[in-house]
Enzyme design. Structure first.
Site, short mmCIF file in Angstrom:
data_model
loop_
_atom_site.label_atom_id
_atom_site.label_comp_id
_atom_site.label_asym_id
_atom_site.label_seq_id
_atom_site.Cartn_x
_atom_site.Cartn_y
_atom_site.Cartn_z
N ASP A 1 0.80 -1.22 0.00
CA ASP A 1 0.00 0.00 0.00
C ASP A 1 0.84 1.28 0.00
O ASP A 1 0.69 2.11 -0.90
CB ASP A 1 -0.96 -0.05 1.21
CG ASP A 1 -1.76 1.21 1.41
OD1 ASP A 1 -1.16 2.28 1.67
OD2 ASP A 1 -2.99 1.15 1.36
N VAL B 1 -5.25 2.56 0.24
CA VAL B 1 -5.19 1.95 -1.09
C VAL B 1 -5.54 0.46 -1.00
O VAL B 1 -6.27 -0.07 -1.85
CB VAL B 1 -3.82 2.17 -1.74
CG1 VAL B 1 -3.71 1.40 -3.05
CG2 VAL B 1 -3.58 3.65 -1.99
N ASP B 2 -5.04 -0.22 0.02
CA ASP B 2 -5.42 -1.62 0.23
C ASP B 2 -6.93 -1.76 0.40
O ASP B 2 -7.56 -2.62 -0.21
CB ASP B 2 -4.74 -2.16 1.50
CG ASP B 2 -3.40 -2.81 1.22
OD1 ASP B 2 -3.17 -3.26 0.08
OD2 ASP B 2 -2.58 -2.88 2.15
N ILE B 3 -7.51 -0.93 1.24
CA ILE B 3 -8.94 -1.02 1.52
C ILE B 3 -9.75 -0.71 0.27
O ILE B 3 -10.71 -1.43 -0.06
CB ILE B 3 -9.31 -0.09 2.68
CG1 ILE B 3 -8.65 -0.57 3.98
CG2 ILE B 3 -10.83 -0.02 2.86
CD1 ILE B 3 -8.72 0.42 5.12
N GLY C 1 -9.56 -3.59 -2.14
CA GLY C 1 -10.47 -4.65 -1.74
C GLY C 1 -11.90 -4.36 -2.15
O GLY C 1 -12.63 -5.24 -2.64
#
Length: 427
Positions: free
Chosen positions: A156, A184-186, A189
């Site tokens: 991220d 960014v990860d969230i 997802g």
């Protein structure tokens, strides 16, 4: 010190209410954040998610050190609600055969291994699609599965840095700053979940599945939003602006005499309300330096200092009452502790506690989506490592005790599991 909020038991969903994803089988090879965030949403709305983990420690987030309860980390609990956990050592041929058998029955497979791992194991889309042409296979990576950057590892904050996204965060006189939570990860997802749902709709029309991909770098670039678009139009490299976008003096943090507030007064109509009904400074409307948005932007430091001097003369609650009465957008600048104890969190039933096999109960942050006819399923805590191995393989694949014992003896479930048992974690 406010202290942690009291966590009520979760209100059960209405009896007989359908779920949005009832009957959907998801085989989940993901770990860390982006992938588990995607599959948790699928689980929340009725999909059966089988999370496959390496028996030697499992998902990396199990060892994250933010906090732990009942031997499980806050990170793992926050990303794996509602899943059924099994362990397979994919280095063992028999374990790969079990994984392939699960994939032939799946509607969806989600993976976020490093590039080439699923190909090495014979579990990539091209290898499994012929036996399950309706399969939706979602790959999540840092830079995509094809091209010259496919083999690059990425996380991220790296993609925040490389995409330009990080350059927009922080104050003009300071360095670029990553977001606190892994945004960014969230977001990746969430995008992966959207891609899967789009592919499922397409499958209903076209009769077959497909391979979908989401990359962190692509997501980070898209999240530059209209700042990125403005650069493409005018060629001006956008910079950092702290809490006030484009240096707007009427958007950002201000200090009352006893605490901070965040105001978003972004147009002429709201500015009029602010200076007349809240600040009691109608002279600011006729001052040539502040007559319109362009003038206010050109004289932002002068206007900000004027507004700040007025806010400093009275208590926070008095200003909040005046601004709410005038319908000027404003909010408390809260800590996590204050936000989680806030009336908004309480009245919207954002927090609860749910049963857990080793902790008794664990905290739960409710899904942020609300579907009136097909509400989220009753929450089940993230699984212990390998908790449902025996149960899943019995029910989904029809394995009997002899087959399970032979697999255990072959090391499919890890070195600690033999034909004499399935370990202390309920395998």
């Amino acid at each position: 010190m406010i202290g942690r909020p009291a966590l009520p038991e979760r209100t059960p969903r209405p009896d007989g209410a359908p779920t949005a994803l009832d009957g959907l089988l998801v085989v989940d090879f993901t770990r860390v954040v982006a992938g588990p965030a995607c599959t948790q949403t699928l689980a929340d709305f009725g999909a059966e998610v089988i999370k496959i983990e390496n028996p030697e420690g499992g998902d990396d987030t199990r060892a994250y050190e933010h906090a732990e309860i009942g031997g499980e980390s806050a990170a793992f609990l926050s990303l794996n609600r509602g899943k059924r956990g099994i362990t397979l050592d994919l280095a063992v041929p028999e374990a790969r055969a079990v994984a392939r058998e699960l994939m032939t029955k799946a509607d969806v497979v989600v993976e976020n291994f490093s590039s080439g791992v699923m190909v090495k194991f014979g579990l990539d889309y091209e290898s499994v699609a012929p036996t399950n042409p309706r399969l939706i296979y979602c790959s999540i990576s840092a830079y995509g599965r094809k091209g010259p950057f496919a083999a690059r590892p990425g996380f991220d904050p790296i993609t925040q840095a490389e995409s330009g996204f990080m350059s927009l965060n922080g104050f003009p006189d300071g360095p670029a700053v990553r977001t606190g939570p892994p945004i960014v990860d969230i977001a990746t997802g969430m995008a992966a979940c959207n891609a899967i749902l789009l592919a499922l709709i397409a499958r209903d029309r076209l009769g077959r599945g497909q391979h979908v991909e989401v990359a962190l770098f692509d997501m980070a670039m898209s999240m530059t939003g209209f700042y990125g678009m403005a650069y493409l139009i005018n060629g001006n490299n956008p910079g950092r602006f702290g809490n006030s976008p484009n240096g707007s003096p009427t958007v950002g943090v201000y200090e009352a005499s006893d605490g901070p507030l965040y105001m978003a007064c972004a147009n002429d109509r709201l500015f009029r309300r602010l200076v007349i009904e809240v600040l009691d400074r109608p002279d600011l409307l006729t001052n040539p330096d502040f007559i319109d948005r362009k003038a206010r932007a050109a004289n932002k430091e002068k206007l900000r200092a004027t507004i700040a001097s007025v806010f400093a003369t009275d208590r926070l609650e008095n200003w909040m009452a005046k601004m709410k009465k005038a319908n000027v957008p404003v909010g408390y600048l809260r800590t996590v502790e204050q936000g989680f104890n806030a009336p908004e969190a309480r009245e919207r039933h954002r927090l609860s506690r749910i049963p857990h096999p080793t902790a008794g109960t664990v905290p739960n942050i409710e899904p942020p989506l609300s579907l009136g006819m097909t509400p989220a399923v009753d929450a089940v805590a993230a699984p212990l490592l390998g908790q449902h191995t025996r149960e899943v393989l019995r029910r989904t694949l029809g394995y009997d005790d002899a087959r399970l014992a032979a697999l255990a003896e072959a090391g499919v479930f890890g070195k600690q599991v033999s034909s004499t048992g399935f370990g202390p974690r309920g395998q």
